[in-house]
Design a protein around this motif. Sequence first.
Motif, PDB file in Angstrom:
ATOM      1  N   THR A 183       0.830  -1.203   0.000  1.00 27.07           N
ATOM      2  CA  THR A 183       0.000   0.000   0.000  1.00 27.07           C
ATOM      3  C   THR A 183       0.865   1.254   0.000  1.00 27.07           C
ATOM      4  OG1 THR A 183      -1.761  -1.176   1.156  1.00 27.07           O
ATOM      5  CG2 THR A 183      -1.832   1.221   1.227  1.00 27.07           C
ATOM      6  N   GLY A 222      -3.102  -8.806  -3.282  1.00 30.50           N
ATOM      7  CA  GLY A 222      -2.861  -7.890  -2.191  1.00 30.50           C
ATOM      8  C   GLY A 222      -1.504  -8.216  -1.567  1.00 30.50           C
ATOM      9  N   ASN A 258      -8.356  -4.990  -1.844  1.00 23.47           N
ATOM     10  CA  ASN A 258      -8.503  -3.616  -2.338  1.00 23.47           C
ATOM     11  C   ASN A 258      -8.041  -2.579  -1.326  1.00 23.47           C
ATOM     12  OD1 ASN A 258     -10.520  -3.836  -0.486  1.00 23.47           O
ATOM     13  ND2 ASN A 258     -12.146  -3.020  -1.796  1.00 23.47           N
ATOM     14  N   CYS A 259      -7.225  -3.000  -0.380  1.00 20.16           N
ATOM     15  CA  CYS A 259      -6.720  -2.075   0.644  1.00 20.16           C
ATOM     16  C   CYS A 259      -5.984  -0.904   0.002  1.00 20.16           C
ATOM     17  CB  CYS A 259      -5.807  -2.825   1.618  1.00 20.16           C
ATOM     18  SG  CYS A 259      -4.994  -1.774   2.842  1.00 20.16           S
ATOM     19  N   ALA A 299      -6.123   0.420  -3.133  1.00 18.66           N
ATOM     20  CA  ALA A 299      -6.995   1.346  -3.858  1.00 18.66           C
ATOM     21  C   ALA A 299      -7.833   2.175  -2.886  1.00 18.66           C
ATOM     22  CB  ALA A 299      -7.900   0.572  -4.815  1.00 18.66           C
ATOM     23  N   ASN A 310     -13.869   3.360  -7.717  1.00 27.04           N
ATOM     24  CA  ASN A 310     -12.712   2.743  -7.057  1.00 27.04           C
ATOM     25  C   ASN A 310     -12.736   1.255  -7.346  1.00 27.04           C
ATOM     26  OD1 ASN A 310     -11.144   1.500  -4.619  1.00 27.04           O
ATOM     27  ND2 ASN A 310     -10.638   3.672  -4.605  1.00 27.04           N
ATOM     28  N   ALA A 311     -11.752   0.780  -8.089  1.00 24.23           N
ATOM     29  CA  ALA A 311     -11.745  -0.625  -8.521  1.00 24.23           C
ATOM     30  C   ALA A 311     -10.375  -1.252  -8.308  1.00 24.23           C
ATOM     31  CB  ALA A 311     -12.128  -0.724  -9.996  1.00 24.23           C
ATOM     32  N   THR A 312     -10.390  -2.511  -7.915  1.00 20.17           N
ATOM     33  CA  THR A 312      -9.177  -3.317  -7.848  1.00 20.17           C
ATOM     34  C   THR A 312      -9.341  -4.456  -8.851  1.00 20.17           C
ATOM     35  OG1 THR A 312      -8.760  -2.802  -5.528  1.00 20.17           O
ATOM     36  CG2 THR A 312      -7.761  -4.812  -6.396  1.00 20.17           C
TER      37      THR A 312
END
Length: 390
Positions: free
Chosen positions: A90, A128, A160-161, A163, A176-178
Amino acid sequence: MTTAQAPAQPLARAATAVRPLVITGHGVVSAAGLGLGPLGELLAAGGPGHTGPQGDDAADYPPRAVRTVPDFKAADHLGRKGTRHLDRLTGLGLVACKQALDGLGASGAAVTDADSRRTGVVMATSTGSIQSLSELARDTLVQDAPYMVNPSRFPNTVMNCCAGQIAIRNGLRGLNATVAGGRLSGLFAFRHARVALSQGRAERLLVGGTEELSAPAAWAWHRTGVLREQAAVGEGSAVFMVEDAERAAGRGHTALAELLACEVGFYGATAERHSLATGLAECVERALVRSRVAVEEITTVALGATHHVGLDRVEELAVESALGGLPGAVRIAEALGETYSAAGAFQVAAVLAQWHRDPAPSGSVRTALITSVGQDGNAGALVLRDVAGH
């Protein structure tokens, strides 16, 4: 009764041309350093990026080359507030996004309320943070009871942490997309962004990929045997601000490059190598047709499957079949190592870094092809055009 059949149409006439998008901002965090400049210099020198694992767990790595982002600490770039519990993956993504927004003069409070509602994030990552997942799983085994895990670790295990953190820290309330698709994740992200922008779901998007290097991830690559012995494992993040060309001009944003067609396909999880090569060649041909770009206009090919046993040759055969050769081949994995989900974004970064370092003569046009294939049967191609010489 006779059945009338529509006459076969040449692909060039049947395929709809895409509306060009433009890249107006970029952020790159890699083993070469921060930004496109160091990456361009590294590629020109032909050597590897920063080598050797860092940190307290350096001794836990397998006997395989690695390419780490040197001396990376998220707090050095983002400040100490809110960074204590961020994982490395992240942090890499946040710093890359900060660079991209800073380049537009739009970081932090400078993002207006209207802009924030129409600005979104599309990030590529397949799992992730492997490190965070491993630590939480270990806690369930070593604590007195499985539920006595450290709750602060849980958010980092959600795919999706990254994003989500990008949106929270920068006040971005748009889409907001992962996107998770193995080695194709990067190209899937660019395609997802194109669809979202064309449907009016956002006006501009931060698009890219991020991967972290950790001992568990390095061991996974080492044990699977899908990489050649000399292949390194890498990490980093590359993120680009992507928007419609006319809207970007209206905002006064300078276009760095045009994103043209991105074509992908799935050719079966058990696809034979020749089927996968044929599929990638078809993706290349469709991407060129929809971009209205002729084969002879391609000046650079950025390959993604470098050092992957079998796949690297599949990719090269497919491109050679579609283009009749490999003009200006760029193999970013030789410099940064295997970056998996972030590979597609780093291939785009490599092309931009070369164009940034060596500007085109006035009046000339350079066009690049980005390709990718995966062990899972996915293949894809993206066309990128330099605007500096226009």
